[in-house]
Design a protein around this motif. Structure first.
Motif, PDB file in Angstrom:
ATOM      1  N   UNK A  57       0.650  -1.268  -0.381  1.00 43.60           N
ATOM      2  CA  UNK A  57      -0.364  -0.192   0.144  1.00 43.60           C
ATOM      3  C   UNK A  57       0.606   1.062  -0.312  1.00 43.60           C
ATOM      4  N   UNK A  58       2.221   1.065   0.846  1.00 38.28           N
ATOM      5  CA  UNK A  58       2.480   2.270   0.562  1.00 38.28           C
ATOM      6  C   UNK A  58       3.197   2.750  -0.657  1.00 38.28           C
ATOM      7  N   UNK A  59       3.774   1.053  -1.672  1.00 37.92           N
ATOM      8  CA  UNK A  59       4.732   1.666  -2.953  1.00 37.92           C
ATOM      9  C   UNK A  59       3.152   1.995  -3.708  1.00 37.92           C
ATOM     10  N   UNK A  60       2.285   1.560  -3.636  1.00 40.31           N
ATOM     11  CA  UNK A  60       1.224   2.429  -4.152  1.00 40.31           C
ATOM     12  C   UNK A  60       0.653   3.727  -4.202  1.00 40.31           C
ATOM     13  N   UNK A  61       0.923   3.718  -3.257  1.00 39.97           N
ATOM     14  CA  UNK A  61       0.512   5.215  -3.042  1.00 39.97           C
ATOM     15  C   UNK A  61       1.585   6.078  -3.220  1.00 39.97           C
ATOM     16  N   UNK A  62       1.843   5.786  -3.777  1.00 45.11           N
ATOM     17  CA  UNK A  62       3.578   6.637  -4.152  1.00 45.11           C
ATOM     18  C   UNK A  62       3.432   6.972  -5.313  1.00 45.11           C
ATOM     19  N   UNK A  63       3.877   8.140  -6.429  1.00 44.37           N
ATOM     20  CA  UNK A  63       3.595   8.572  -7.322  1.00 44.37           C
ATOM     21  C   UNK A  63       5.043   7.837  -8.217  1.00 44.37           C
ATOM     22  N   UNK A  64       5.798   7.702  -7.415  1.00 43.81           N
ATOM     23  CA  UNK A  64       6.980   6.667  -8.167  1.00 43.81           C
ATOM     24  C   UNK A  64       7.722   5.856  -7.825  1.00 43.81           C
ATOM     25  N   UNK A  65       7.047   5.352  -7.781  1.00 39.58           N
ATOM     26  CA  UNK A  65       6.892   3.732  -7.495  1.00 39.58           C
ATOM     27  C   UNK A  65       5.556   3.000  -7.785  1.00 39.58           C
ATOM     28  N   UNK A  66       5.037   3.942  -8.976  1.00 39.26           N
ATOM     29  CA  UNK A  66       3.750   3.187  -9.567  1.00 39.26           C
ATOM     30  C   UNK A  66       3.605   2.236 -10.357  1.00 39.26           C
ATOM     31  N   UNK A  67       4.647   2.046 -11.426  1.00 35.37           N
ATOM     32  CA  UNK A  67       4.812   0.891 -12.321  1.00 35.37           C
ATOM     33  C   UNK A  67       5.471  -0.153 -11.938  1.00 35.37           C
ATOM     34  N   UNK A  68       4.270  -0.733 -11.599  1.00 33.91           N
ATOM     35  CA  UNK A  68       5.094  -2.188 -10.451  1.00 33.91           C
ATOM     36  C   UNK A  68       4.026  -2.992 -10.976  1.00 33.91           C
ATOM     37  N   UNK A  69       3.990  -4.354 -10.299  1.00 36.71           N
ATOM     38  CA  UNK A  69       2.650  -5.060  -9.892  1.00 36.71           C
ATOM     39  C   UNK A  69       3.501  -6.379  -8.665  1.00 36.71           C
ATOM     40  N   UNK A  70       2.802  -6.564  -7.275  1.00 36.31           N
ATOM     41  CA  UNK A  70       2.652  -6.982  -6.704  1.00 36.31           C
ATOM     42  C   UNK A  70       2.269  -8.219  -5.965  1.00 36.31           C
ATOM     43  N   UNK A  71       2.336  -9.208  -5.464  1.00 38.04           N
ATOM     44  CA  UNK A  71       1.781 -10.517  -5.353  1.00 38.04           C
ATOM     45  C   UNK A  71       2.100 -10.387  -3.862  1.00 38.04           C
ATOM     46  N   UNK A  72       1.648 -11.188  -3.252  1.00 34.54           N
ATOM     47  CA  UNK A  72       1.193 -11.974  -2.070  1.00 34.54           C
ATOM     48  C   UNK A  72       1.099 -12.999  -1.708  1.00 34.54           C
ATOM     49  N   UNK A  73       1.545 -14.073  -0.906  1.00 34.68           N
ATOM     50  CA  UNK A  73       1.288 -15.391  -0.858  1.00 34.68           C
ATOM     51  C   UNK A  73       1.715 -15.595   0.541  1.00 34.68           C
ATOM     52  N   UNK A  74       0.446 -16.526   0.818  1.00 34.96           N
ATOM     53  CA  UNK A  74       0.077 -17.011   1.899  1.00 34.96           C
ATOM     54  C   UNK A  74      -0.995 -17.422   2.358  1.00 34.96           C
ATOM     55  N   UNK A  75      -1.243 -18.456   3.887  1.00 31.88           N
ATOM     56  CA  UNK A  75      -1.940 -19.047   3.948  1.00 31.88           C
ATOM     57  C   UNK A  75      -3.693 -18.603   3.728  1.00 31.88           C
TER      58      UNK A  75
END
Length: 394
Positions: free
Chosen positions: A127-145
């Motif tokens: 959420x911190x990354x996606x809310x920052x214009x400087x780091x918006x060009x990403x895809x983020x995956x999370x894997x968990x139970x």
């Protein structure tokens, strides 16, 4: 990724109570109902540590160590607790160090990047990354139970602040079970990491539950094998047996990202405990065991050198480096920032802080390709390996 604290500090100081280990997973020992029940109980112990992470993160945020507007939304109501100063400092060092590695990965070049977080739990970094214009060009995956994934998705559903960080609500899809989320920039996969290798090796078998099969298949479909990718494991693989932990890494290095012209750029950041065999380490291991927490890879990767060798052996043969938290505090944090942090609250147990900080480390390594990890080359390190191994050795 996360603004979470160094594990088990409360346990070490008080002989009980909450601790924090970020990992997911547990051993499958023996056969039959009793062993399955034992394994499930171990999994629940590990899953339950996620509340400790969010409480510690919120404590550090509330005192000014960290700036994280999303911390409160992912902390269960009624659990807010002010942590001890050494916990707050550990949270700060761990979080800012991994933040720096992530920022250097994302900041080098204009190409779109991908991050895969193993055992993410209540982590707020996405959420911190996606809310920052400087780091918006990403895809983020999370894997968990599935249980942890469902808890996070429930928080997202109930919090407009979290939803806004993900973009348009109409672009977000959630599974009927409420444990998987997908949108253009963010994916939550309800997958037990131990099933990844089994699925890859037995794709035609019908012994795996359909829900697991579907979740792993969706993971393979949504991960972009052509993007520069960073894997993050914060006290996650340490819960698995050495063989299982190696299999998880091998799934990514060989199955999802096999060496090819399109998929050379891959890095891994690990945060794990080390040095279990001195007096402090033995106390740490004993207190965790009393809570039902067993760190299965700790003795195999007990030193900075062993962590670097592990990265090299598992295919991250461009370079490998490691540093303990004490070193990172001294060498990565500026004098001005040290003064700011020291002014937030009194920390008079300096000897205890150094002992504890020397028993946790961050290790990082990468596979050569297109200079994506050049931003890591000038980071100060305690231990490193600067040789390559055969691509077939992983």
């Amino acid at each position: 990724m996360s603004a979470s604290n160094i594990p088990n500090l409360n346990t070490l100081r008080q002989g009980g109570g909450r601790g924090r280990l970020r990992g997911r997973g547990g051993g499958n020992e023996g056969h039959g109902f009793s062993s399955q029940r034992s394994s499930a109980n171990k999994d629940r112990v590990v899953q339950g540590t996620d509340n400790d992470a969010s409480v510690s993160r919120l404590s550090a945020v509330g005192l000014g160590y960290l700036d994280d507007p999303f911390a409160r939304a992912l902390t269960p109501s009624g659990l807010e607790t002010r942590r001890l100063p050494i916990i707050n400092r550990g949270t700060y060092v761990r979080t800012t160090a991994i933040d720096q590695l992530v920022a250097r990965f994302l900041g080098h070049g204009e190409q779109k990047k991908q991050i895969i977080s193993l055992g993410a739990g209540s982590d707020t970094r996405v959420f911190r990354l996606l809310s920052s214009p400087a780091t918006s060009n990403i895809v983020y995956h999370e894997i968990d139970f599935a249980m942890n994934a469902a808890a996070k998705i429930k928080a997202i559903r109930g919090t407009p602040l979290l939803q806004r960080a993900l973009g348009r609500v109409e672009d977000i899809t959630i599974s009927d079970a409420g444990d998987a989320l997908h949108c253009p920039s963010y994916h939550i996969h309800p997958v037990d990491l131990r099933t990844l290798t089994h699925q890859a090796q037995h794709a035609s078998a019908d012994t795996t539950p359909p829900s697991t099969t579907n979740a792993v298949a969706h993971l393979q479909e949504t991960v972009d094998q052509t993007l520069p990718t960073l894997l993050i494991s914060e006290c996650c693989l340490v819960y698995l047996s050495p063989g299982e932990a190696a299999d998880v890494v091998r799934y990514f290095t060989q199955t999802l990202f096999p060496r090819s012209d399109k998929s050379e750029t891959l890095g891994l950041v690990l945060y794990e405990p080390i040095r279990p065999d001195d007096a402090f380490g033995r106390t740490m291991v004993s207190n965790l065991a009393a809570r039902g927490i067993h760190l299965q890879t700790l003795h195999k990767y007990a030193s900075l050198e062993a962590q670097c060798g592990r990265l090299c052996e598992q295919g991250f043969d461009g370079a490998q480096a490691a540093a303990d938290v004490d070193f990172i505090w001294e060498q990565w944090v500026s004098g001005v920032e040290k003064e700011r942090v020291a002014g937030l609250e009194m920390l008079d147990e300096m000897e205890e802080w150094r002992l504890l900080a020397q028993h946790y480390c961050i290790a990082w390594g990468w596979r050569e390709g297109r200079s994506t990890f050049d931003g890591w080359r000038d980071l100060k390190e305690q231990t490193s390996l600067r040789y390559s191994v055969s691509p077939n050795s992983s």
